[in-house]
Design an enzyme around this catalytic site. Structure first.
Site, PDB file in Angstrom:
ATOM      1  N   SER A  88       0.822  -1.223   0.000  1.00 51.12           N
ATOM      2  CA  SER A  88       0.000   0.000   0.000  1.00 51.12           C
ATOM      3  C   SER A  88       0.853   1.268   0.000  1.00 51.12           C
ATOM      4  CB  SER A  88      -0.929  -0.012   1.219  1.00 51.12           C
ATOM      5  OG  SER A  88      -0.150  -0.079   2.409  1.00 51.12           O
ATOM      6  N   THR A  89       2.085   1.171   0.499  1.00 49.65           N
ATOM      7  CA  THR A  89       2.948   2.372   0.460  1.00 49.65           C
ATOM      8  C   THR A  89       3.556   2.518  -0.932  1.00 49.65           C
ATOM      9  OG1 THR A  89       3.483   1.907   2.779  1.00 49.65           O
ATOM     10  CG2 THR A  89       4.791   3.599   1.673  1.00 49.65           C
ATOM     11  N   GLY A 126       8.119  -0.616   0.172  1.00 55.04           N
ATOM     12  CA  GLY A 126       7.778  -0.491   1.585  1.00 55.04           C
ATOM     13  C   GLY A 126       8.480  -1.542   2.419  1.00 55.04           C
ATOM     14  N   LYS A 180      10.365  -7.816   5.567  1.00 52.74           N
ATOM     15  CA  LYS A 180       9.393  -7.575   4.499  1.00 52.74           C
ATOM     16  C   LYS A 180       8.678  -8.871   4.197  1.00 52.74           C
ATOM     17  CE  LYS A 180      10.683  -5.341   0.808  1.00 52.74           C
ATOM     18  NZ  LYS A 180       9.338  -4.736   0.786  1.00 52.74           N
ATOM     19  N   GLU A 224      10.904  -9.358  -4.557  1.00 50.44           N
ATOM     20  CA  GLU A 224      11.410  -8.077  -4.017  1.00 50.44           C
ATOM     21  C   GLU A 224      12.895  -8.181  -3.747  1.00 50.44           C
ATOM     22  OE1 GLU A 224       8.916  -7.664  -0.610  1.00 50.44           O
ATOM     23  OE2 GLU A 224       7.440  -6.451  -1.674  1.00 50.44           O
TER      24      GLU A 224
END
Ligand code: DER
Length: 221
Positions: A30-31, A86, A98, A107
């Protein structure tokens, strides 16, 4: 300021580091969503040109495509200029946990191939690896004094969560949050047969942008 507004502030601050012609690592969550949308706005407005992005999940690929960011991959661009993503937890040494979104493998692949990796968080993510879930791995818990619980699909609570790469995700809970030397824990986890990756990003972040109600703080290594 709401938590989402703080996320947006951190994301927009990170996007100020994006330059035309860059190969970007596109984060998940969401960031990161605010960063993808902002990059798209700057491309549409002409302030940014010739930017391509390597998504860290199918979700990021779809969000970036919707924002108008041309997509590429690590085969075409093995070195990434700047990744923005994020995190679930950040410690004072810029180590990260994360993976709550289940995208940690891609990621880590993209962010590990980046010249610079800028992390964007609101201040709720600053804690000392307090043992909340976020370590994603398959393991024999005896070897590292922790309890693992299967990470299940939100709605079903029974079906295991399967990642974009068709792997399972397991949350690891450390007794009262003390887990010792992070690098030795990392080595021990990665040696366990069946483990693909874990959600500790140690020494990968170049900087962390923290949005707080009283302003933005930059944490650099
Ligand atoms: O899954 C991930 O690694 C995400 O980046 C996560 O760590 C942050 O997600 P959020 O910005 O929605 O909190």
């Amino acid at each position: 300021l709401s938590q989402d507004e703080l996320k947006r502030i951190a994301a927009h601050r990170a996007v100020e580091q994006v330059e035309s012609g860059m190969v970007l690592g596109l984060g998940t969550g969401s960031t990161a969503a605010h960063a993808l949308d902002r990059i798209g706005d700057l491309l549409r407005g002409g302030a940014l040109r010739d930017v391509v992005g390597i998504p860290t999940s199918e979700w990021a690929a779809a969000r970036a495509a919707a924002a108008g960011i041309p997509l590429t991959n690590l085969n075409v661009h093995p070195v990434v200029d700047l990744s923005i993503d994020g995190a679930d937890e950040v410690d004072p040494f810029l180590n990260l946990v994360k993976g709550r979104g289940g995208s940690l493998l891609r990621e880590k692949m993209v962010e590990g191939a980046s010249r610079r990796f800028v992390v964007i968080v609101d201040d709720s993510k600053l804690n000392l690896f307090d043992g909340t879930p976020g370590f994603n791995l398959k393991l024999r818990t005896a070897s590292i004094n922790a309890k693992a619980s299967a990470f299940t699909e939100k709605e079903s609570e029974i079906e295991p969560f399967v990642t974009d790469n068709k792997n399972y995700i397991v949350d690891l809970f450390f007794e009262n949050g003390i887990i010792g030397d992070l690098n030795s824990i990392s080595d021990e986890i990665l040696r366990i047969t069946g483990v693909v990756e874990h959600g500790m990003f140690l020494g990968l972040a170049t900087s962390v942008i923290v949005a707080r109600k009283d302003g933005v703080v930059m944490m650099d290594n």
